[in-house]
Write a protein that holds these residues in place. Sequence first.
Motif, PDB file in Angstrom:
ATOM      1  N   SER A  28      -2.936   0.291  12.572  1.00  0.00           N
ATOM      2  CA  SER A  28      -4.315  -0.156  12.816  1.00  0.00           C
ATOM      3  C   SER A  28      -5.084  -0.255  11.499  1.00  0.00           C
ATOM      4  N   ILE A  29      -4.909   0.737  10.643  1.00  0.00           N
ATOM      5  CA  ILE A  29      -5.612   0.745   9.358  1.00  0.00           C
ATOM      6  C   ILE A  29      -5.116  -0.395   8.476  1.00  0.00           C
ATOM      7  N   LEU A  30      -3.808  -0.608   8.461  1.00  0.00           N
ATOM      8  CA  LEU A  30      -3.244  -1.707   7.675  1.00  0.00           C
ATOM      9  C   LEU A  30      -3.823  -3.041   8.138  1.00  0.00           C
ATOM     10  N   LYS A  31      -4.003  -3.187   9.443  1.00  0.00           N
ATOM     11  CA  LYS A  31      -4.504  -4.437  10.016  1.00  0.00           C
ATOM     12  C   LYS A  31      -5.879  -4.805   9.442  1.00  0.00           C
ATOM     13  N   TYR A  32      -6.824  -3.859   9.428  1.00  0.00           N
ATOM     14  CA  TYR A  32      -8.156  -4.232   8.938  1.00  0.00           C
ATOM     15  C   TYR A  32      -8.319  -4.035   7.427  1.00  0.00           C
ATOM     16  N   MET A  33      -7.567  -3.118   6.824  1.00  0.00           N
ATOM     17  CA  MET A  33      -7.693  -2.903   5.379  1.00  0.00           C
ATOM     18  C   MET A  33      -6.912  -3.942   4.568  1.00  0.00           C
ATOM     19  N   SER A  34      -6.167  -4.793   5.235  1.00  0.00           N
ATOM     20  CA  SER A  34      -5.500  -5.896   4.548  1.00  0.00           C
ATOM     21  C   SER A  34      -6.376  -7.154   4.552  1.00  0.00           C
ATOM     22  N   ASP A  35      -7.493  -7.083   5.256  1.00  0.00           N
ATOM     23  CA  ASP A  35      -8.440  -8.201   5.348  1.00  0.00           C
ATOM     24  C   ASP A  35      -9.331  -8.209   4.109  1.00  0.00           C
ATOM     25  N   ILE A  36      -9.247  -9.264   3.338  1.00  0.00           N
ATOM     26  CA  ILE A  36      -9.995  -9.365   2.078  1.00  0.00           C
ATOM     27  C   ILE A  36     -11.494  -9.193   2.278  1.00  0.00           C
ATOM     28  N   GLU A  37     -12.025  -9.643   3.418  1.00  0.00           N
ATOM     29  CA  GLU A  37     -13.462  -9.516   3.671  1.00  0.00           C
ATOM     30  C   GLU A  37     -13.868  -8.077   3.968  1.00  0.00           C
ATOM     31  N   VAL A  38     -13.016  -7.336   4.651  1.00  0.00           N
ATOM     32  CA  VAL A  38     -13.304  -5.930   4.962  1.00  0.00           C
ATOM     33  C   VAL A  38     -13.263  -5.093   3.688  1.00  0.00           C
ATOM     34  N   ILE A  39     -12.292  -5.351   2.849  1.00  0.00           N
ATOM     35  CA  ILE A  39     -12.023  -4.518   1.667  1.00  0.00           C
ATOM     36  C   ILE A  39     -12.798  -4.978   0.429  1.00  0.00           C
ATOM     37  N   LYS A  40     -13.515  -6.090   0.545  1.00  0.00           N
ATOM     38  CA  LYS A  40     -14.175  -6.733  -0.597  1.00  0.00           C
ATOM     39  C   LYS A  40     -14.988  -5.769  -1.464  1.00  0.00           C
ATOM     40  N   TYR A  41     -15.716  -4.838  -0.844  1.00  0.00           N
ATOM     41  CA  TYR A  41     -16.579  -3.917  -1.587  1.00  0.00           C
ATOM     42  C   TYR A  41     -16.079  -2.475  -1.513  1.00  0.00           C
ATOM     43  N   TYR A  42     -14.818  -2.302  -1.189  1.00  0.00           N
ATOM     44  CA  TYR A  42     -14.256  -0.960  -0.980  1.00  0.00           C
ATOM     45  C   TYR A  42     -13.745  -0.334  -2.272  1.00  0.00           C
ATOM     46  N   GLY A  43     -13.513  -1.155  -3.287  1.00  0.00           N
ATOM     47  CA  GLY A  43     -13.023  -0.625  -4.554  1.00  0.00           C
ATOM     48  C   GLY A  43     -11.515  -0.514  -4.627  1.00  0.00           C
ATOM     49  N   LEU A  44     -10.829  -1.154  -3.689  1.00  0.00           N
ATOM     50  CA  LEU A  44      -9.365  -1.185  -3.673  1.00  0.00           C
ATOM     51  C   LEU A  44      -8.910  -2.619  -3.460  1.00  0.00           C
ATOM     52  N   GLU A  45      -7.678  -2.875  -3.821  1.00  0.00           N
ATOM     53  CA  GLU A  45      -7.056  -4.156  -3.487  1.00  0.00           C
ATOM     54  C   GLU A  45      -6.740  -4.147  -1.992  1.00  0.00           C
ATOM     55  N   PRO A  46      -6.681  -5.314  -1.339  1.00  0.00           N
ATOM     56  CA  PRO A  46      -6.290  -5.343   0.077  1.00  0.00           C
ATOM     57  C   PRO A  46      -4.923  -4.688   0.266  1.00  0.00           C
ATOM     58  N   PHE A  47      -4.803  -3.937   1.358  1.00  0.00           N
ATOM     59  CA  PHE A  47      -3.540  -3.265   1.653  1.00  0.00           C
ATOM     60  C   PHE A  47      -2.467  -4.306   1.948  1.00  0.00           C
ATOM     61  N   LYS A  48      -1.254  -4.020   1.488  1.00  0.00           N
ATOM     62  CA  LYS A  48      -0.129  -4.942   1.700  1.00  0.00           C
ATOM     63  C   LYS A  48       0.980  -4.336   2.554  1.00  0.00           C
ATOM     64  N   ALA A  53      -1.530   2.109   3.861  1.00  0.00           N
ATOM     65  CA  ALA A  53      -2.296   2.745   4.948  1.00  0.00           C
ATOM     66  C   ALA A  53      -1.993   4.240   5.022  1.00  0.00           C
ATOM     67  N   LEU A  54      -0.731   4.605   4.850  1.00  0.00           N
ATOM     68  CA  LEU A  54      -0.359   6.024   4.875  1.00  0.00           C
ATOM     69  C   LEU A  54      -0.999   6.777   3.716  1.00  0.00           C
ATOM     70  N   SER A  55      -1.130   6.123   2.559  1.00  0.00           N
ATOM     71  CA  SER A  55      -1.801   6.749   1.414  1.00  0.00           C
ATOM     72  C   SER A  55      -3.277   6.991   1.716  1.00  0.00           C
ATOM     73  N   GLU A  56      -3.901   6.043   2.389  1.00  0.00           N
ATOM     74  CA  GLU A  56      -5.305   6.198   2.779  1.00  0.00           C
ATOM     75  C   GLU A  56      -5.462   7.378   3.730  1.00  0.00           C
ATOM     76  N   ILE A  57      -4.579   7.486   4.709  1.00  0.00           N
ATOM     77  CA  ILE A  57      -4.619   8.602   5.665  1.00  0.00           C
ATOM     78  C   ILE A  57      -4.393   9.925   4.930  1.00  0.00           C
ATOM     79  N   SER A  58      -3.498   9.918   3.982  1.00  0.00           N
ATOM     80  CA  SER A  58      -3.225  11.113   3.177  1.00  0.00           C
ATOM     81  C   SER A  58      -4.469  11.526   2.385  1.00  0.00           C
ATOM     82  N   TRP A  59      -5.201  10.527   1.877  1.00  0.00           N
ATOM     83  CA  TRP A  59      -6.450  10.830   1.169  1.00  0.00           C
ATOM     84  C   TRP A  59      -7.468  11.462   2.121  1.00  0.00           C
ATOM     85  N   TYR A  60      -7.585  10.936   3.342  1.00  0.00           N
ATOM     86  CA  TYR A  60      -8.496  11.529   4.328  1.00  0.00           C
ATOM     87  C   TYR A  60      -8.160  13.010   4.525  1.00  0.00           C
ATOM     88  N   GLN A  61      -6.851  13.305   4.643  1.00  0.00           N
ATOM     89  CA  GLN A  61      -6.416  14.684   4.866  1.00  0.00           C
ATOM     90  C   GLN A  61      -6.699  15.554   3.643  1.00  0.00           C
TER      91      GLN A  61
END
Length: 194
Positions: A28-48, A53-61
């Motif tokens: 689910s996270i990969l689906k929206y975090m790979s969208d260039i418009e969603v991630i545009k101001y997030y400070g990361l490259e779009p997820f590929k 996505a697992l790295s993002e979840i690991s950061w949350y933890q």
Amino acid sequence: MIKDVETFPVLETNRLVLREVKKGDANSILKYMSDIEVIKYYGLEPFKTINDALSEISWYQSILNNKTGIRWGITLKGEDEVIGSCGFLNMIPQHYRTGIGYELSKSYWGKGIASEALEAVLTYGFEHLKLQRIEALIEPLNISSQKLAEKQGFIKEGLLRNYEFTCGKFDDLYMYSLLKQDFDILQKDKLSIK
């Protein structure tokens, strides 16, 4: 501020359940975090990849484990798919201060979902974590995020020039803040309108 939490705090609103993000949410996270418009101001490259996505979840933890933040996955009531996230980062307990961040799948933009989630997280921060100040750093071109913050009562304090280096460039960021007393006044105003 963030004590040892035996169970992750689940927040409910009229339409949403904000819950802990698990490894099973990676697709689910990969689906929206790979969208260039969603991630545009997030400070990361779009997820590929799923590993992004697992790295993002690991950061949350890790921010939860280190007591420097907490991030909720946003889900619609009755559905378990994570459609965005919202939460605190860079907590500084001795100053009762934290930053806040959020993102939402483009499919759900313009429906008041981000505002509903943000209000729940702000309420938790001020009431349960006893925060005094919540900050939002927003890029000048991210008008929708500025409007969302202002709708929740955040005040624009100024421009931080070349504040972050992300995606190969220096970014200017507006500093917004919301103080506990301002939040309390806004909540009283909302109750008196109802």
